[in-house]
Write a protein that holds these residues in place. Structure first.
Motif, PDB file in Angstrom:
ATOM      1  N   PRO A 219       0.812  -1.225   0.000  1.00 43.25           N
ATOM      2  CA  PRO A 219       0.000   0.000   0.000  1.00 43.25           C
ATOM      3  C   PRO A 219       0.849   1.281   0.000  1.00 43.25           C
ATOM      4  O   PRO A 219       1.752   1.441   0.816  1.00 43.25           O
ATOM      5  CB  PRO A 219      -0.826  -0.114   1.299  1.00 43.25           C
ATOM      6  N   GLY A 220       0.560   2.150  -0.914  1.00 46.14           N
ATOM      7  CA  GLY A 220       1.174   3.473  -0.951  1.00 46.14           C
ATOM      8  C   GLY A 220       2.589   3.539  -1.495  1.00 46.14           C
ATOM      9  O   GLY A 220       3.117   4.634  -1.705  1.00 46.14           O
TER      10      GLY A 220
ATOM     11  N   MET B 201       6.509   7.524  -7.074  1.00 44.10           N
ATOM     12  CA  MET B 201       6.273   8.392  -8.230  1.00 44.10           C
ATOM     13  C   MET B 201       6.239   9.865  -7.819  1.00 44.10           C
ATOM     14  O   MET B 201       6.699  10.735  -8.560  1.00 44.10           O
ATOM     15  CB  MET B 201       4.970   8.004  -8.933  1.00 44.10           C
ATOM     16  N   THR B 202       5.701  10.153  -6.625  1.00 37.61           N
ATOM     17  CA  THR B 202       5.693  11.539  -6.138  1.00 37.61           C
ATOM     18  C   THR B 202       7.112  12.046  -5.946  1.00 37.61           C
ATOM     19  O   THR B 202       7.460  13.156  -6.359  1.00 37.61           O
ATOM     20  CB  THR B 202       4.920  11.636  -4.811  1.00 37.61           C
ATOM     21  N   ASN B 203       7.954  11.229  -5.326  1.00 37.57           N
ATOM     22  CA  ASN B 203       9.341  11.617  -5.110  1.00 37.57           C
ATOM     23  C   ASN B 203      10.112  11.709  -6.425  1.00 37.57           C
ATOM     24  O   ASN B 203      11.007  12.553  -6.569  1.00 37.57           O
ATOM     25  CB  ASN B 203      10.031  10.618  -4.173  1.00 37.57           C
TER      26      ASN B 203
ATOM     27  N   GLU C 238      12.828  15.219 -10.310  1.00 33.49           N
ATOM     28  CA  GLU C 238      13.002  15.688 -11.690  1.00 33.49           C
ATOM     29  C   GLU C 238      12.779  17.194 -11.785  1.00 33.49           C
ATOM     30  O   GLU C 238      13.494  17.897 -12.492  1.00 33.49           O
ATOM     31  CB  GLU C 238      12.040  14.955 -12.618  1.00 33.49           C
ATOM     32  N   LYS C 239      11.792  17.683 -11.034  1.00 32.53           N
ATOM     33  CA  LYS C 239      11.518  19.120 -11.052  1.00 32.53           C
ATOM     34  C   LYS C 239      12.691  19.903 -10.482  1.00 32.53           C
ATOM     35  O   LYS C 239      13.094  20.938 -11.014  1.00 32.53           O
ATOM     36  CB  LYS C 239      10.245  19.421 -10.260  1.00 32.53           C
ATOM     37  N   LYS C 240      13.265  19.397  -9.395  1.00 37.13           N
ATOM     38  CA  LYS C 240      14.393  20.083  -8.762  1.00 37.13           C
ATOM     39  C   LYS C 240      15.628  20.080  -9.653  1.00 37.13           C
ATOM     40  O   LYS C 240      16.484  20.951  -9.538  1.00 37.13           O
ATOM     41  CB  LYS C 240      14.725  19.422  -7.424  1.00 37.13           C
TER      42      LYS C 240
END
Length: 308
Positions: free
Chosen positions: A133-134, A140-142, A147-149
């Motif tokens: 779970p989770g 994927m959130t991390n 990638e954004k950073k």
């Protein structure tokens, strides 16, 4: 150069030419090897001992070929049709640019990744653990945050001046651009026409979670992408195409009436069996010697059924 030394060198050069003529190579291979031999001995910038060393190696290959050792014959043909012809003449530009790209310095590696990461598809092994779970959502959130950073717009001037490199964006190398389509077609053509142990490496890179179940760092992901691209690059340099005109010439040569009696016919069969030319739209042009050869592995079963 003393007169006696000059005369001995000239005689050695002439003996190599005579042996080369005795092999009765096809006109293209014969002319290219003789021109190469002449250039080796005429090059005034090369020390004499190096000329003699190179000549001796060539002499051993010629002797071995004259004694019927087909592997030496194949070596001479590879020299004539591969080594003496630059890659960019033998292959489409998109493939030549990839195969000949310099990947030594940090800047060269960055350019290579930015240019070619798009031919790869990322496979994240975390999706194999959907039952936890989770875990996938957290991963994927991390991944999106990392990638954004790592985008250039999120790098400070200090980072840029200190040489901190942005990681390759996932969208950049997962997109189905023209280059990825060409490499995908190339892999398909290798599988269809070339022996199974010549399979072009898969066009994907597997990324496993770290010990905490989170994405690997951008630098580690970048290194894995680079390693995969270099693996593909090495394969293409090891199994490259020959010139289209050379393939057409060899097809005529191996289909000539006198070919079966040629002293190097077996060497030619082995060489042309494993050779191919490549069109701009990724179509393989194979030797006609394969018309009477055992077909590729995918057709072996039907072949043996038909010949029973």
């Amino acid at each position: 150069m003393p007169p006696n030394q000059k005369q001995a060198t000239l005689e050695f050069y002439r003996s190599l030419n005579r042996k080369l003529s005795r092999l009765q190579l096809d006109a293209v291979a014969n002319n290219r090897l003789k021109l190469w031999l002449r250039s080796q001995f005429r090059d005034t910038s090369t020390p004499l001992y190096r000329k003699l060393q190179e000549g001796k190696r060539f002499d051993l290959t010629l002797d071995s070929s004259l004694n019927g050792h087909y592997k030496s014959g194949v070596k001479l043909l590879r020299m004539a049709y591969y080594d003496l012809i630059s890659f960019d003449v033998r292959a489409p530009k998109w493939l030549s640019d990839f195969a000949r790209a310099k990947v030594y310095s940090g800047a060269q590696k960055d350019r290579f990744i930015n240019e070619y990461a798009g031919i790869l598809k990322e496979t994240h092994d975390v999706h194999d653990f959907k039952s936890i779970p989770g875990l996938v959502d957290k991963y994927m959130t991390n991944l999106r945050l990392s990638e954004k950073k790592s985008l250039p717009t999120n790098h400070s001037i200090t980072d840029i001046l200190n040489g901190v490199k942005p990681a390759v964006r996932n969208t950049a190398h997962a997109s189905k651009n023209h280059l990825s389509s060409l490499f995908s077609q190339l892999r398909t053509q290798y599988k269809l026409h070339i022996d199974y142990d010549w399979a072009l490496p898969r066009l994907n890179v597997k990324l496993s979670p770290n010990s905490a179940g989170l994405p690997l760092s951008p630098s580690v992901r970048r290194n894995k992408i680079l390693a995969k691209l270099l693996q593909i690059k090495r394969f293409i340099n090891e199994y490259p195409p020959i010139k289209m005109e050379d393939m057409e010439h060899l097809n005529k040569f191996v289909k000539s009436e006198t070919f079966d009696n040629h002293p190097m016919s077996f060497a030619y069969r082995r060489f042309t069996r494993d050779s191919f030319a490549l069109t701009e739209n990724v179509k393989f042009r194979l030797s006609k010697i394969r018309d009477v050869s055992i077909p590729p592995p995918k057709d072996l079963f039907s072949y043996y059924v038909n010949v029973k």
